[in-house]
Enzyme design. Structure first.
Site, PDB file in Angstrom:
ATOM      1  CB  SER A   1      -0.945  -0.058   1.191  1.00  0.00           C
ATOM      2  OG  SER A   1      -2.059   0.715   0.915  1.00  0.00           O
TER       3      SER A   1
ATOM      4  CE  LYS B   1       0.159   5.386  -1.975  1.00  0.00           C
ATOM      5  NZ  LYS B   1      -0.873   4.705  -2.676  1.00  0.00           N
TER       6      LYS B   1
ATOM      7  CD1 TRP C   1      -8.004   3.810  -1.636  1.00  0.00           C
ATOM      8  CD2 TRP C   1      -9.764   4.736  -2.658  1.00  0.00           C
ATOM      9  NE1 TRP C   1      -8.020   5.149  -1.315  1.00  0.00           N
ATOM     10  CE2 TRP C   1      -9.089   5.743  -1.924  1.00  0.00           C
ATOM     11  CE3 TRP C   1     -10.896   5.095  -3.391  1.00  0.00           C
ATOM     12  CZ2 TRP C   1      -9.507   7.073  -1.899  1.00  0.00           C
ATOM     13  CZ3 TRP C   1     -11.312   6.423  -3.359  1.00  0.00           C
ATOM     14  CH2 TRP C   1     -10.628   7.385  -2.629  1.00  0.00           C
TER      15      TRP C   1
ATOM     16  CG  HIS D   1      -5.664  -2.436   0.440  1.00  0.00           C
ATOM     17  ND1 HIS D   1      -5.021  -2.042  -0.705  1.00  0.00           N
ATOM     18  CD2 HIS D   1      -5.096  -1.734   1.449  1.00  0.00           C
ATOM     19  CE1 HIS D   1      -4.118  -1.135  -0.409  1.00  0.00           C
ATOM     20  NE2 HIS D   1      -4.137  -0.933   0.904  1.00  0.00           N
TER      21      HIS D   1
HETATM   22  C1  GTR Z   1      -5.231   4.530   1.748  1.00  0.00           C
HETATM   23  C2  GTR Z   1      -4.639   5.379   0.677  1.00  0.00           C
HETATM   24  C3  GTR Z   1      -3.941   4.522  -0.323  1.00  0.00           C
HETATM   25  C4  GTR Z   1      -3.112   3.435   0.318  1.00  0.00           C
HETATM   26  C5  GTR Z   1      -3.603   2.979   1.665  1.00  0.00           C
HETATM   27  C6  GTR Z   1      -2.633   2.333   2.619  1.00  0.00           C
HETATM   28  O1  GTR Z   1      -6.013   5.211   2.630  1.00  0.00           O
HETATM   29  O2  GTR Z   1      -5.684   6.066   0.099  1.00  0.00           O
HETATM   30  O3  GTR Z   1      -3.204   5.319  -1.208  1.00  0.00           O
HETATM   31  O4  GTR Z   1      -1.769   3.723   0.299  1.00  0.00           O
HETATM   32  O5  GTR Z   1      -4.132   3.986   2.409  1.00  0.00           O
HETATM   33  O6  GTR Z   1      -1.473   2.678   2.695  1.00  0.00           O
HETATM   34  O7  GTR Z   1      -3.104   1.480   3.373  1.00  0.00           O
END
Ligand code: GTR
Length: 349
Positions: free
Chosen positions: A190, A194, A281, A333
């Site tokens: 997540s 990045k 998302w 996720h």
């Molecule tokens: C979310 C964010 C994403 C992702 C995620 C995470 O809220 O919108 O870009 O990186 O967090 O890191 O769990």
């Protein structure tokens, strides 16, 4: 069909080079643009780094591995920061390859790191908790952020700081006789996916770069992306990026690049992208298309790129033949054992 889908995104063509020397020069230019516009200018290398062993268990997992917890202290011009790193390493006669995990957890094993399975695969794993480096918020006065001076338009955001920390872990790891430092992967999930992509772009010592569900501003194309876009992410998490990046909110078409440049910055090394089916998302389709669009960087160097079929993948499909690995996992996720199994298989291939 895939080609049409990709064409409809109208992404800038990826500049490529056919020799390693030319590519490295071009790669540095592209990296500079990405940092300047999105993540902030790179943080300089440290002046000194020391490691203090806090804990050592010579035998864990029935003696298959050993465990260490060390405190890494890094000195830069503005001062010093310190953060803990945990590791589990196979007890092996030969140096082993390893993962550096940028983690949401302080200890290993944890919900996102099946350490025994990694050991059984023949790999060591180092892990650090990202907020031990600097907080995940708008506070730029503490931790690493507090040492870097005032925040300007192109100053590094928090992703760049966590990526820098992963590079410092690599500084430590490359000195260890029991690690094969030519085979070290950097990995994150997540926001930390990045971060892993950025660490891999900045530091060619990482032989493999793994992005798990990184989505927006990670492994997903920004143009035409579903779910989180630049407006959302820079509104909710402005501190992850340089302030200048906000100018592209709702203006993705004005970006001088797209995220396939980011994936390509791993070339000629390997990169792996994992998406989850129930993760709109992050947008698995935009992550898959990003792999397709990054592939020419490897192909121009006569290396295998992304061997994608002419259609989007079905759940569970993994493409291991090329320099870019990909799988789409069922479920939400998360970073789970099934993902690690695919990363291990890819790293071995
Ligand atoms: C979310 C964010 C994403 C992702 C995620 C995470 O809220 O919108 O870009 O990186 O967090 O890191 O769990």
């Amino acid at each position: 069909m895939l080609k049409e889908l990709l064409n409809s995104r109208k992404i800038p063509p990826l500049p490529v080079a056919s020799s390693l020397e030319e590519w490295e020069a071009l790669r540095q230019k592209l990296l500079h643009t990405l940092c300047w516009e999105e993540y902030g200018t790179p943080i300089p290398e440290p002046e000194a780094l020391t490691a203090q062993v806090l804990e050592y268990k010579p035998r864990c997992f029935g003696g298959k591995a050993f465990f260490t917890r060390i405190q890494l202290t890094v000195k830069i011009a503005g001062g010093e920061i310190s953060f803990p790193v945990e590791a589990v390493i196979p007890n092996s006669a030969k140096p082993v390859p390893a993962f550096i995990s940028i983690s949401f957890y302080s200890h290993i094993p944890n919900f996102s790191l099946p350490a025994e399975e990694v050991i059984d695969g023949g790999f060591g794993v180092f892990s650090f908790h990202y907020t031990d480096v600097t907080t995940d918020d708008n506070d730029f006065s503490t931790g690493l952020a507090g040492l870097l001076g005032s925040r300007e338009e192109h100053s590094p955001g928090k992703l760049a700081m966590w990526a820098w920390a992963a590079m410092r872990v690599m500084d430590y790891v490359q000195e260890l006789s029991y690690i094969d430092s030519r085979r070290v992967a950097v990995l994150g999930h997540s926001r930390l996916g990045k971060t892993a992509l950025l660490a891999g772009a900045l530091d060619t010592r990482f032989a493999l770069v793994i992005s798990n569900d990184s989505g927006s501003c990670g492994a997903a194309l920004s143009r035409g992306k579903e779910g989180e876009d630049i407006d959302h992410i820079t509104e909710e998490f402005p501190f992850w990026f340089c302030p200048a990046y906000r100018q592209y909110a709702k203006k993705e078409e004005e970006l001088p690049f797209d995220q396939h440049f980011m994936l390509a910055l791993s070339a000629p090394r390997k990169v792996y992208v994992c998406s989850a089916q129930e993760d709109p998302w992050a947008d698995p389709v935009s992550e898959f298309l990003c792999c397709v669009a990054a592939s020419p960087a490897w192909e121009a160097l006569s290396l295998p790129g992304f061997s994608s079929p002419d259609q989007l993948p079905a759940t569970g499909d993994a493409f291991h033949e090329g320099s870019i690995g990909y799988h789409l996992r069922a479920g939400g996720h998360d970073l789970i054992r099934e993902d690690w199994q695919k990363f291990i298989a890819f790293f071995r291939s």
